[in-house]
Design a protein around this motif. Structure first.
Motif, PDB file in Angstrom:
ATOM      1  N   VAL A  53       0.782  -1.262   0.014  1.00 31.49           N
ATOM      2  CA  VAL A  53       0.148  -0.082   0.079  1.00 31.49           C
ATOM      3  C   VAL A  53       0.822   1.297   0.012  1.00 31.49           C
ATOM      4  CG1 VAL A  53      -1.716   1.344   1.431  1.00 31.49           C
ATOM      5  CG2 VAL A  53      -2.224  -0.927   0.896  1.00 31.49           C
ATOM      6  N   GLU A  54       1.833   1.300   0.812  1.00 29.08           N
ATOM      7  CA  GLU A  54       2.577   2.346   0.841  1.00 29.08           C
ATOM      8  C   GLU A  54       3.507   2.619  -0.337  1.00 29.08           C
ATOM      9  OE1 GLU A  54       5.547   1.242   4.073  1.00 29.08           O
ATOM     10  OE2 GLU A  54       4.037   1.770   5.422  1.00 29.08           O
ATOM     11  N   ALA A  55       3.749   1.748  -1.429  1.00 31.74           N
ATOM     12  CA  ALA A  55       4.160   1.929  -2.695  1.00 31.74           C
ATOM     13  C   ALA A  55       3.430   2.586  -3.390  1.00 31.74           C
ATOM     14  CB  ALA A  55       4.818   0.387  -3.337  1.00 31.74           C
ATOM     15  N   ILE A  56       2.118   2.388  -3.448  1.00 30.55           N
ATOM     16  CA  ILE A  56       0.839   2.748  -4.266  1.00 30.55           C
ATOM     17  C   ILE A  56       0.889   4.341  -3.734  1.00 30.55           C
ATOM     18  CG2 ILE A  56      -1.752   2.718  -4.685  1.00 30.55           C
ATOM     19  CD1 ILE A  56      -1.434  -0.250  -4.022  1.00 30.55           C
ATOM     20  N   LEU A  57       0.676   4.353  -2.538  1.00 30.62           N
ATOM     21  CA  LEU A  57       0.533   5.802  -2.013  1.00 30.62           C
ATOM     22  C   LEU A  57       1.794   6.711  -2.756  1.00 30.62           C
ATOM     23  CD1 LEU A  57      -0.716   5.284   1.608  1.00 30.62           C
ATOM     24  CD2 LEU A  57      -1.885   5.784  -0.258  1.00 30.62           C
ATOM     25  N   ALA A  58       2.807   6.128  -2.798  1.00 28.60           N
ATOM     26  CA  ALA A  58       4.229   6.974  -2.983  1.00 28.60           C
ATOM     27  C   ALA A  58       3.752   7.318  -4.591  1.00 28.60           C
ATOM     28  CB  ALA A  58       5.374   5.876  -2.933  1.00 28.60           C
ATOM     29  N   CYS A  59       3.326   6.718  -5.241  1.00 25.98           N
ATOM     30  CA  CYS A  59       2.701   6.961  -6.804  1.00 25.98           C
ATOM     31  C   CYS A  59       1.424   7.489  -6.740  1.00 25.98           C
ATOM     32  CB  CYS A  59       2.974   5.608  -7.632  1.00 25.98           C
ATOM     33  SG  CYS A  59       4.527   4.870  -7.638  1.00 25.98           S
ATOM     34  N   ASN A  60       1.163   8.429  -6.083  1.00 25.87           N
ATOM     35  CA  ASN A  60      -0.215   8.980  -5.627  1.00 25.87           C
ATOM     36  C   ASN A  60      -1.650   8.343  -6.074  1.00 25.87           C
ATOM     37  OD1 ASN A  60       1.183  11.527  -5.370  1.00 25.87           O
ATOM     38  ND2 ASN A  60       1.866  11.616  -7.462  1.00 25.87           N
ATOM     39  N   GLY A  61      -1.237   6.986  -5.868  1.00 22.44           N
ATOM     40  CA  GLY A  61      -2.501   6.090  -5.743  1.00 22.44           C
ATOM     41  C   GLY A  61      -3.494   6.199  -4.533  1.00 22.44           C
ATOM     42  N   ASN A  62      -4.646   5.858  -4.606  1.00 21.61           N
ATOM     43  CA  ASN A  62      -5.387   5.356  -3.243  1.00 21.61           C
ATOM     44  C   ASN A  62      -5.469   3.867  -2.890  1.00 21.61           C
ATOM     45  OD1 ASN A  62      -6.078   8.349  -3.079  1.00 21.61           O
ATOM     46  ND2 ASN A  62      -8.047   7.908  -3.398  1.00 21.61           N
ATOM     47  N   ALA A  63      -5.123   3.782  -1.784  1.00 22.52           N
ATOM     48  CA  ALA A  63      -5.025   2.382  -1.075  1.00 22.52           C
ATOM     49  C   ALA A  63      -4.947   2.515   0.308  1.00 22.52           C
ATOM     50  CB  ALA A  63      -3.983   1.761  -1.847  1.00 22.52           C
ATOM     51  N   LEU A  64      -5.526   1.447   1.083  1.00 20.91           N
ATOM     52  CA  LEU A  64      -5.596   1.133   2.371  1.00 20.91           C
ATOM     53  C   LEU A  64      -5.463  -0.362   2.605  1.00 20.91           C
ATOM     54  CD1 LEU A  64      -8.123   0.296   3.395  1.00 20.91           C
ATOM     55  CD2 LEU A  64      -8.878   2.610   3.172  1.00 20.91           C
ATOM     56  N   THR A  65      -5.226  -0.653   4.146  1.00 21.51           N
ATOM     57  CA  THR A  65      -5.074  -2.116   4.371  1.00 21.51           C
ATOM     58  C   THR A  65      -6.230  -2.148   5.619  1.00 21.51           C
ATOM     59  OG1 THR A  65      -3.599  -1.769   6.109  1.00 21.51           O
ATOM     60  CG2 THR A  65      -2.646  -2.332   4.049  1.00 21.51           C
ATOM     61  N   ILE A  66      -6.977  -3.234   5.229  1.00 22.47           N
ATOM     62  CA  ILE A  66      -7.727  -3.598   6.563  1.00 22.47           C
ATOM     63  C   ILE A  66      -7.720  -5.008   6.770  1.00 22.47           C
ATOM     64  CG2 ILE A  66     -10.219  -3.879   7.076  1.00 22.47           C
ATOM     65  CD1 ILE A  66     -11.019  -1.615   5.015  1.00 22.47           C
ATOM     66  N   ARG A  67      -7.541  -5.305   7.839  1.00 24.99           N
ATOM     67  CA  ARG A  67      -7.282  -6.739   8.483  1.00 24.99           C
ATOM     68  C   ARG A  67      -8.708  -7.344   8.702  1.00 24.99           C
ATOM     69  NH1 ARG A  67      -7.136  -9.969  13.022  1.00 24.99           N
ATOM     70  NH2 ARG A  67      -5.468 -11.638  13.226  1.00 24.99           N
ATOM     71  N   ALA A  68      -8.895  -8.363   8.148  1.00 26.69           N
ATOM     72  CA  ALA A  68     -10.479  -9.375   8.341  1.00 26.69           C
ATOM     73  C   ALA A  68     -10.136 -10.657   8.128  1.00 26.69           C
ATOM     74  CB  ALA A  68     -11.272  -8.705   7.652  1.00 26.69           C
ATOM     75  N   ASP A  69     -10.749 -11.402   8.937  1.00 19.54           N
ATOM     76  CA  ASP A  69     -10.582 -12.990   8.763  1.00 19.54           C
ATOM     77  C   ASP A  69     -11.934 -13.279   7.788  1.00 19.54           C
ATOM     78  OD1 ASP A  69     -11.043 -15.499   8.712  1.00 19.54           O
ATOM     79  OD2 ASP A  69     -11.279 -16.001  10.635  1.00 19.54           O
TER      80      ASP A  69
END
Length: 229
Positions: A53-69
């Motif tokens: 996700v950090e790599a995507i944000l560094a390229c001005n993209g939109n992303a996030l992580t969500i933990r879920a089973d």
């Protein structure tokens, strides 16, 4: 949960289960490159998910992580709720989460091992697809990662293949249920226990989301299928 760079609704939003590794991570990168705001779901490997996700944000993209089973219905409901809160909706769901392969022969497998495989391979596919059907916006897409066992693979991977087979049936049934909303539902299948090229599978996923690929629904496409050439 990794913070997104801005709070405005995204035009196209994708959830990728199992987004921290393998095919899931390759799909996260590919969809972000195609302009999607992407949620990388993970259960155990937070570091890998956040790195992607950090790599995507560094390229001005939109992303996030969500933990879920993904086999837990309440966790999956929260996954979709948090995604909608962050990006305004859901357009695409890629269900790529899966457990480790087991090569235990059927005659030696215990019920605990079987139940664990049913939970991650069968129950999770049902829970994620049901929630996706309730949330994906009209005209969207659901893509499941599936597995097949042919020839000698059945000798060692029959149990895995049996618990994965339900994904293909769910895919076809849901495609019929959602066709009036313009939502396509397809599966991408790899041979269980065979070599895996995550970027190649991500290419197939991107094809199914393209204008041409979006004409297909209710299909189980194996990597190398002539329709993808």
């Amino acid at each position: 949960m990794t913070t997104v760079p801005n709070g405005s609704p995204a035009s196209r939003v994708a959830i990728v289960t199992g987004g921290s590794r393998g095919i899931g991570q390759a799909a996260v990168r590919r969809l972000a490159a195609c302009g999607y705001a992407v949620v990388a779901n993970y259960l155990h490997d937070q570091t890998a998910a956040e790195t992607a996700v950090e790599a995507i944000l560094a390229c001005n993209g939109n992303a996030l992580t969500i933990r879920a089973d993904v086999a837990d219905d309440l966790d999956v409901t929260r996954l979709f709720t948090e995604t909608t809160a962050a990006f305004g909706g859901v357009d695409v769901v890629i269900h790529a989460a899966g457990g480790h392969l087991t090569a235990t022969p059927l005659t030696e497998a215990g019920l605990d091992e079987f139940d664990a495989l049913v939970r991650i391979n069968t129950r999770a596919a049902f829970v994620v697809n049901r929630e996706a059907a309730r949330h994906v916006r009209n005209g969207g897409a659901i893509i499941n990662l599936s597995s097949s066992a042919v020839g000698s693979s059945l000798r060692t991977y029959g149990l895995c293949a049996a618990t994965k087979a339900a994904t293909d049936v769910l895919t076809r049934a849901l495609a019929l249920e959602l066709c009036e909303r313009g939502i396509t539902v397809n599966a991408v299948s790899l041979e269980v226990g065979g070599p895996c090229a995550p970027d190649r599978v991500a290419d197939v996923i991107a094809y199914l989301l393209s204008d041409h690929g979006h004409r297909l629904t209710g299909q189980v496409l194996r990597v190398g299928d002539p329709r993808l050439q």
